[in-house]
Enzyme design. Structure first.
Site, short mmCIF file in Angstrom:
data_model
loop_
_atom_site.label_atom_id
_atom_site.label_comp_id
_atom_site.label_asym_id
_atom_site.label_seq_id
_atom_site.Cartn_x
_atom_site.Cartn_y
_atom_site.Cartn_z
N ASN B 142 19.51 1.47 13.76
CA ASN B 142 19.51 0.94 15.14
C ASN B 142 19.78 -0.56 15.16
O ASN B 142 19.61 -1.22 14.16
CB ASN B 142 18.15 1.24 15.78
N CYS B 163 22.65 9.93 16.25
CA CYS B 163 21.21 9.85 16.48
C CYS B 163 20.73 11.27 16.77
O CYS B 163 21.48 12.08 17.31
CB CYS B 163 20.97 8.94 17.69
N HIS B 164 19.48 11.56 16.42
CA HIS B 164 19.03 12.94 16.67
C HIS B 164 18.14 13.05 17.91
O HIS B 164 17.59 14.11 18.19
CB HIS B 164 18.34 13.51 15.44
N HIS B 192 19.52 6.05 23.02
CA HIS B 192 18.12 5.79 23.39
C HIS B 192 17.98 5.59 24.90
O HIS B 192 16.98 5.03 25.37
CB HIS B 192 17.54 4.59 22.63
N ASP B 251 14.35 9.39 22.54
CA ASP B 251 13.74 8.07 22.50
C ASP B 251 13.74 7.39 23.86
O ASP B 251 13.12 6.33 24.03
CB ASP B 251 14.51 7.19 21.50
#
Lengths: 453, 453
Positions: B142, B163-164, B192, B251
């Protein structure tokens, strides 16, 4: 070319603005034979301005026909130009909102009147689309930036915002000791958010001269600094210059950011003895001045024992409204400072945002001078954050929604917590000033949680 | 097609990420014969991962060659793909910065590490442009949003962030009692900062089912709410759903706005008993978990008496990195959740901003599924304000400037005054963690005024 126009004036009861407008149209020979409809929701005010206008024109022997009305439709039907100077509820309502906002923890109020103003502008623009779709709207009342963007996005009518703030460039020159006649400068951006992209003295970059003034003379200039309502050369303005790399002009240094406006002491530090135009002292002084000038116009209009031209000499105000109209209508080409949709003039700003730029105005229309990309530093420290705020106000004006309002309030640095924001947004919905907005607002399916405290 | 690649891994000492990567490449038959350079500035860590990787591949009989190095150039030269998982200074430095920021009045720190990270990413991308200009960079560490935008803007190399977080959609379904297998959903936006634009159960809109759960079951679900590090179905997530009209995923609910994070008590209200992932309690627990897992990998790598595949079973992690590589390289077409330059996929977001969207990945490249315009409400309440912040971080990464940093600090809701912001920005320039940034920063011609208090 010299052709008369039909002009509708919305909010013509704004005596100070309208008396200037009357003077200017009477002094524009190309517009001889024109007719002006003075419209205001307040009949007494409209009538007073009509009395003022007919007497003034008659004293000058100017062939301009004036009528008055309280019906917007009458002012718009068949109009070639519309000037909008209306402020919803006038100063009284703005002050009522401000004082209520102060009771909710927002010193000097919250700029919610901007949403109410934009919604009025939107409704004027929508009426124009119906009644005079080819007319130009010239927007005089604030907020010019958000309002003109709302009107052009929502209706596609031809809109141009006009403001005199850019004249502040002369003050910059004068204070640092330059002959304004030898200065060539340009200040652009958004209305009330304009920055000097060009500043030259006798053909050379004058920024080093400004820097030298800051270095060697500003401390003395700011000693017991008492500039009244003027903020052009305040510590706030110079600090904004340091922050952005370009000098802010006109109304620009009045804003700048929350950190310049925390309380009267803070305002005094940045704007001098009375805390600037927007402190309780400065604004009170401004209002007193307004009311005094309005009373003078009112009294003069009704006192037929005097000549109006003795009290208000027949000189142009220097405002751009009639030069603009004369250019668009009679091809009397002129370069003006205008607020029009960007359409590529400033790179990196979306096309449908109204920007303040210089433009060649003629029978071809308003043709902005292409600017290119503004400095990254200015974009990041001021223009982009300001645009983000503006888009929220624009959204609230076009599609009122409690949730967007909540985010506007949350984004305000004075908001103390989620609960503070939510209770403020809820409370304003029972205030009479926001009744129309509240009725128009979309509400979420679920109500937000307000923690009992 | 089945062709081997040359892969460079930057920051390969990130044991947890790299052990998954080793497992995944060994389990991708199409990549048999590939070679991997494990690069880390910490030789001991790189060596440990090399030991782990070679032992693991050997146990599986996988034909993947691993080498290690501390030289970035070695990992990039001739690479077909680069995966960047580096975090400058690791958790230690992030925590040192955080604790110093807390001493300056910023609870849980200030996201300044994002700038430092972006500048590392930029330098990797610049090296790639020189050493392997045709390679794909897959960004794992990140901030993916700002970092990928910086890299593509500055160098034009091919970048994809992975990203998961989007898997959080399954949690939404599960908690409200739906079989995730019968749910079809999409969550997009910025990394995110992704929101469910599609949420269907057995072919019908499932948002009413979520609404019903909120209405009838959420209060019970949140009684003594103790979800540990999970925030997907927290009061914060649901309140953000109410604010934006779309459910935040992964997130996303960890952020949302300052009003969710004022102090531990505030965090507990929104995220349950330990105050969520990012409270002092949650983050401490997260770090303990990390350190434990890293120690386990380290010990296992060095303890040759055990089989690694017994401790770390040979199952794919479910991460998208190797499916993406296999698609791009061997045309094994697949639709993935990626972070790539917008280029029109989401209308109203500039083309050169990296967005998180679904895309068909194949030998043709990464082809985002066009989205159109996102709801105005979502844009105004979250995406546009978030983009405004991101652009400041991006600017600081590409053209570090004390003035942009000052505006970032002023825009933080916790900043108390101009003097607070200025003293913070000045103080950080003498911190060792910011030495490189400070050296790179442009400073204004004049120094700002700091009122003595």
């Amino acid at each position: 070319m010299a052709r008369p126009i039909k002009l509708g004036v919305i909010g013509a009861g704004s005596a100070e603005f309208s008396s200037g407008l009357v003077r200017d149209i009477c002094l524009t020979p190309n517009l001889t034979g024109s007719s002006v409809v003075l419209m205001d929701v307040d009949a007494e005010r409209a009538q007073t301005m009509h009395l003022f206008a007919t007497r003034y024109a008659s004293e000058l022997g100017a062939d301009i026909g004036f009528t008055w009305t309280t019906e917007r439709e009458e002012a718009l039907t068949g109009a070639d130009f519309v000037i909008n100077t209306a402020q919803v509820g006038g100063h009284t309502q703005v002050e009522a909102i401000r004082s209520w906002c102060e009771s909710q923890g927002y010193y000097r109020g919250f700029k919610l009147w901007a949403i109410i103003q934009c919604r009025l502008m939107l409704s004027v623009a929508q009426d124009m689309k119906r009644l005079c779709p080819d007319a130009w709207l010239i927007q005089a009342s604030n907020p010019v930036f958000e309002g003109c963007t709302v009107m052009t996005r929502a209706t596609g009518i031809k809109v141009c915002g006009i403001c005199h703030g850019h004249h502040g460039q002369r003050t910059v020159a004068r204070v640092i000791g330059l002959d304004p006649g030898k200065v060539r400068s340009v200040a652009i951006g958004f209305n009330h958010e304009i920055w000097m992209t060009q500043f030259e003295y006798e053909g050379k970059d004058a920024y080093p001269l400004l820097d030298e003034w800051i270095e060697t003379k500003s401390a003395e200039y700011w000693k017991d600094f008492d500039p009244g309502l003027e903020s052009q050369m305040s510590p706030a303005a110079i600090e904004l210059y340091k922050l952005t790399g370009l000098m802010p002009v006109g109304d620009t240094p009045r804003n700048g950011g929350w950190w310049l406006h925390q309380d009267l002491e803070c305002k005094r530090r940045w704007y001098g003895k009375i805390g600037g135009f927007d402190s309780e002292i400065g604004w009170g002084r401004y209002l007193d001045g307004c009311f005094g000038r309005v009373a003078k116009i009112h009294d003069a209009a009704h006192d037929t024992s005097n000549k109006l031209t003795d009290i208000f000499p027949a000189r142009p105000t220097g405002e751009q409204h009639f030069p603009l109209i004369d250019a668009l209508w009679n091809d009397n080409e002129v370069t003006l400072q205008v607020n029009v949709p960007n359409r590529g003039a400033i790179e990196g700003v979306p096309d449908d945002v109204v920007v303040e730029v210089q433009a060649v105005c003629s029978h071809r229309g308003i043709q902005p001078l292409h600017v290119g990309r503004l400095p990254e530093l200015l974009m990041r420290t001021q223009l982009a954050p300001r645009l983000n705020q503006a888009e929220q106000v624009i959204s609230m004006s076009m599609w009122p929604d409690e949730r967007v309002l909540l985010r506007i309030v949350l984004d305000d640095h004075r908001t103390r917590s989620w609960d503070h924001a939510l209770s403020f947004v809820r409370a304003l919905q029972s205030r009479p000033e926001f009744a129309d907005l509240t009725a128009a607002m979309a509400h979420p399916r679920h109500s937000f949680s307000l923690m009992s405290t």
